[in-house]
Design a protein around this motif. Structure first.
Motif, PDB file in Angstrom:
ATOM      1  N   LEU A 160      42.643  33.954  45.639  1.00 52.86           N
ATOM      2  CA  LEU A 160      42.167  35.127  44.921  1.00 52.86           C
ATOM      3  C   LEU A 160      42.450  35.016  43.423  1.00 52.86           C
ATOM      4  O   LEU A 160      41.641  35.429  42.593  1.00 52.86           O
ATOM      5  N   LEU A 161      43.599  34.420  43.082  1.00 51.01           N
ATOM      6  CA  LEU A 161      43.939  34.242  41.671  1.00 51.01           C
ATOM      7  C   LEU A 161      42.953  33.304  40.987  1.00 51.01           C
ATOM      8  O   LEU A 161      42.541  33.533  39.843  1.00 51.01           O
ATOM      9  N   SER A 162      42.539  32.249  41.666  1.00 50.56           N
ATOM     10  CA  SER A 162      41.561  31.331  41.075  1.00 50.56           C
ATOM     11  C   SER A 162      40.233  32.025  40.824  1.00 50.56           C
ATOM     12  O   SER A 162      39.523  31.728  39.866  1.00 50.56           O
ATOM     13  N   THR A 163      39.879  32.986  41.704  1.00 50.78           N
ATOM     14  CA  THR A 163      38.643  33.746  41.510  1.00 50.78           C
ATOM     15  C   THR A 163      38.768  34.708  40.334  1.00 50.78           C
ATOM     16  O   THR A 163      37.816  34.936  39.594  1.00 50.78           O
ATOM     17  N   MET A 164      39.971  35.258  40.158  1.00 43.69           N
ATOM     18  CA  MET A 164      40.188  36.256  39.107  1.00 43.69           C
ATOM     19  C   MET A 164      40.600  35.664  37.773  1.00 43.69           C
ATOM     20  O   MET A 164      40.825  36.402  36.810  1.00 43.69           O
ATOM     21  N   CYS A 165      40.704  34.366  37.687  1.00 42.45           N
ATOM     22  CA  CYS A 165      41.267  33.734  36.498  1.00 42.45           C
ATOM     23  C   CYS A 165      40.523  34.131  35.225  1.00 42.45           C
ATOM     24  O   CYS A 165      41.127  34.516  34.226  1.00 42.45           O
TER      25      CYS A 165
END
Length: 819
Positions: free
Chosen positions: A459-464
């Motif tokens: 999810l963090l990679s998507t929200m980066c």
């Protein structure tokens, strides 16, 4: 982010002269009507108006180390009641002040404190000019006094409606100089008005209707702008209503002021005001009987700060209310609330054991709140948490607050959801997951993905990218705050562009729309440039306006909350905001923009979609509404109205534009419009041609353009139809008609001859329908071959016999059929 400390006592009142006397006054059964603190914080003034004889009393106390005589005054009957006391700044000597004590009939005592000497009476003055006048409310702004006075009518048994409007709002300068105290001339702000309570901010005067006023006049507030000599009418339920500049005393009549707004005001609900006060930012704080605290801005708009839990307030119970910096402090039902004015977040809530509480001034200490009670002076000092400057903690709080509002809107339960319940409940996992990611990704001491679960890492990679955008936006806001004055404008432009782009790519709800309205109002030029950038508006090589925005952005521009959904609080939909920017900065592009938006309606929404603008007010009418709201009308606005009507290509709008051009006698443009739009549809062609034929019958202005007009004649019009239209619109002459007029402006058969010849030479429509049949080689067509069968004898016997003789030839059969 501020966090309130513990409540600590800073004084037990022993540091004041006669501290035991001050404690006695505060501990009496009847609470003091008002406690005032001098601008330097060294003096306390206790004003008691409602107490048994001896009647009103004013007692002043000063801190130790300030020697001088004390001030204590009592007033006996039959002297008029005391209205109030005010500390006034002296314009002559900076930092100095005087105390003005005002009575109901206008008598005013001006006192001054001199170190080592004490309180001295400078002068006694009379504010009111009439002997029958009675002051009911009083405030001060700078070195001026503003009051509302009652002027009783001479006829005590007069009309009750006239007696209700017997009040007057006045102002008068009070100047303290070396030669003594001098009063300026009386200036009337409003006359023939109901009773008002006057409250002063540094730049404005708020007029709040009294509780005993008429029901019809207790539905709105008045705001007086002294520098502009302007009065603004505003209603919390409707927002800004009307504003008027008072150029003469005739225009300051209360009834004349409301003349144009009676219809709107009559339908509003009465005001619900329990307590009112002025904030340090210049707004008006209103506490309703249900415990809601609202802020009314000087421009007439209103916003909710917060609502107290616990239900309705008791009528007549005092509600201490004061702002300290960005913090609102109020005591409701024995509970002290500290609220952030900008976000409405309750910073701290404490139950007080003291019965009566009074807020004191804290000069030079905005981060400190001081309370005066019977046992002493207490203080709240705000302190920042150790890690409160880190962005992740601020963002975590914002996530839970936003999630709280989101879930509350979708909840079917009547119980209120708080941030504490959201954190402890464990039912809603989305905000917990998001805050966990934010704490790990934004903290500088740790690696972005350290200690995260696998699902969190994905999810963090998507929200980066979103997180990077947020951090750059926060950094830009910090630059705006810390930048020198010369660089603020450039930073603001960039900030506005990012904010407009962010909102256009998020959900367009009411809150975002209100925020956009404030951006367009505060930074109109930067908002215009940001809009052009987001929609990618530019002219192509042919000079046509083109846009390369995505369909999702167009949905935000054309959809979103409409006018009936956002109310009348000065907020307008996004489409109207953009049209207003076009009118201000690029008016020539507005018709092309409206035409462009009409094209994108079909792209962004499927036909019949309820969310689309289909079925609502047409876009060209919404743009015309923006044009109609301009203060000054010019010839360029008439031309703009024409272009907006024509760019819609709607038959009614085109005909409206045609009639407008005819009224302006712009015949060349009339012919151009007719020639262009007659091609759209046969019905519009007939309407346009009939309109112009009627004009042709009345005057000779269209004669030079007949060669262009006659080819526009619809095919279904006959010579009889043309003559009927002409005869119906011939001008009526007062004189008997003569065969040869000297004026030469009458319609003649010679002018109509080319049109009639053109119509008569045109092939008949019915002939065209049957042309195929008429051009066939033989008429009538040959009969199809018949098959001759020999019937059986039984069938022949049963068949009915014809009454005539049998014939075998076809011609004989045809002749028998004809007969």
């Amino acid at each position: 982010m501020k966090r309130a400390g513990t409540l600590r006592q800073v004084s037990d009142l022993s540091d004041f002269s006669r501290g035991h006397r001050l404690r006695e006054l505060l501990c009496q059964g009847e609470a003091p009507s008002r406690v005032l603190s001098s601008p330097d914080g060294q003096h306390l003034l206790v004003l008691q108006k409602n107490r048994p004889p001896p009647l009103p009393r004013v007692v002043a106390f000063q801190r130790h180390g300030i020697a001088g005589a004390d001030l204590e005054r009592n007033w006996q009957l039959p002297q008029a009641p005391l209205v109030g006391a005010l500390f006034l700044q002296s314009p002559v000597t900076p930092g100095s002040w005087v105390l003005a004590v005002v009575w109901e009939h206008g008598r005013t005592e001006v006192w001054h404190f001199v170190v080592a000497v004490g309180w001295q009476l400078l002068q006694t003055l009379l504010l009111c000019q009439g002997a029958r006048a009675r002051i009911v409310s009083l405030c001060s702004q700078g070195a001026s006094l503003v009051w509302c006075e009652e002027r009783p009518p001479l006829d005590a048994h007069g009309d009750s409606s006239k007696c209700a409007f017997r009040f007057c709002v006045c102002t008068r300068a009070l100047e303290v100089g070396e030669q003594g105290v001098r009063l300026g001339t009386v200036s009337i702000v409003l006359h023939n008005s109901p009773e008002y309570q006057v409250l002063a901010s540094p730049q404005h005067i708020f007029l709040v209707p009294a509780a005993a006023g008429f029901a019809t006049t207790s539905k709105f507030l008045l705001i007086w702008h002294p520098e502009k000599a302007k009065l603004t009418i505003t209603a919390p339920s409707a927002g800004f209503v009307h504003s008027k500049v008072l150029r003469s005393s005739n225009e300051s009549d209360f009834r004349k002021l409301l003349l144009g707004s009676v219809g709107l005001l009559s339908g509003l609900a009465p005001l619900d005001i329990h307590t009112s006060a002025v904030s340090n930012t210049g707004g008006l704080l209103l506490v309703s009987g249900k415990g809601a605290v609202n802020m009314v801005e000087p421009d007439g708009t209103q916003r909710r700060i917060f609502t107290v839990e616990g239900g309705a307030l008791t009528q007549g119970s005092p509600v201490p209310l004061k702002t300290f910096g960005s913090i609102l402090a109020c005591v409701l039902s024995g509970v002290l609330y500290l609220v952030d004015q900008s976000s409405g977040r309750v910073i701290e809530k404490k139950i007080l054991s003291m019965k009566e509480v009074h807020f004191l001034e804290s000069p030079g200490e905005e981060d400190s709140i001081q309370l005066l009670t019977q046992t002493g002076i207490y203080s709240f000092s705000f302190s920042k948490p150790e890690d409160s400057s880190t962005p992740e903690l601020c963002l975590v709080e914002m996530v839970f607050e936003e999630a709280c509002r989101y879930y509350q809107r979708r909840s079917l339960s009547s119980s209120k959801l708080t941030v504490e319940k959201l954190k402890k409940g464990g039912v809603f996992q989305a905000p917990v997951v998001l805050t966990t990611i934010l704490q790990h990704s934004l903290c500088e001491k740790q690696k972005p993905a350290q200690g995260l679960q696998d699902t969190y890492t994905k999810l963090l990679s998507t929200m980066c990218l979103e997180l990077q955008s947020y951090m750059s936006l926060e950094l830009l806001k910090t630059c705006v705050v810390c930048a020198p004055e010369s660089e603020v404008e450039s930073y603001c432009k960039e900030l506005v562009e990012q904010e407009v782009s962010r909102i256009l790519h998020s959900d367009m709800d009411k809150d975002n729309l209100v925020y956009l309205n404030s951006i367009f109002t505060s930074f109109p030029k930067a908002a215009w440039k940001a809009t052009r950038s987001c929609l990618q508006l530019q002219q192509n090589g042919d000079g046509l306006l083109v846009a390369r925005a995505t369909p999702e952005v167009w949905k935000k521009v054309l959809g979103g909350p409409q006018q009936e959904e956002v109310g009348q609080n000065g907020v307008v939909p996004l489409f109207e905001l953009i049209c207003a920017s076009f009118l201000r900065f690029k008016p020539k592009w507005l018709p092309s923009f409206v035409e462009l938006t009409q094209q994108y309606v079909s792209i962004s929404w499927a036909y019949g979609n309820k969310e689309g603008p289909e079925g609502r007010v047409p876009l060209y009418k919404r743009a015309l509404g923006v044009l109609a709201r301009k203060n000054k009308r010019s010839e360029a606005d008439d031309e703009m109205e024409l272009e907006l009507l024509l760019c819609s290509k709607r038959p009614k709008a085109v005909l409206q534009a045609l009639h407008l051009l005819i009224r302006l006698k712009r015949w060349q443009r009339v012919v151009e419009v007719a020639e262009k739009f007659c091609k759209l549809s046969p019905l519009l062609n007939k309407e346009i041609f009939t309109t112009l034929l009627a004009e042709f019958a009345q005057h000779r202005e269209l004669d030079p353009y007949l060669d262009i007009l006659w080819p526009l004649c619809p095919a279904e019009l006959t010579a009889s139809d043309i003559l009927t239209v002409v005869l119906q619109h011939l001008p009526h002459s007062q004189e008997d008609p003569v065969p040869f007029s000297s004026e030469g402006n009458h319609l003649t058969v010679g002018l109509l001859k080319p049109l009639l010849q053109r119509v008569m030479q045109r092939p008949c429509i019915q002939d065209e329908i049957y042309s195929d049949a008429l051009q066939s080689p033989t008429f009538p067509p040959p009969a199809p071959p018949r098959e001759h069968k020999i019937p059986s004898k039984a069938a022949a016997d049963d068949a009915p016999q014809p009454p005539t003789a049998r014939t075998s030839s076809p011609s004989a059969l045809v002749q028998s059929d004809i007969v």
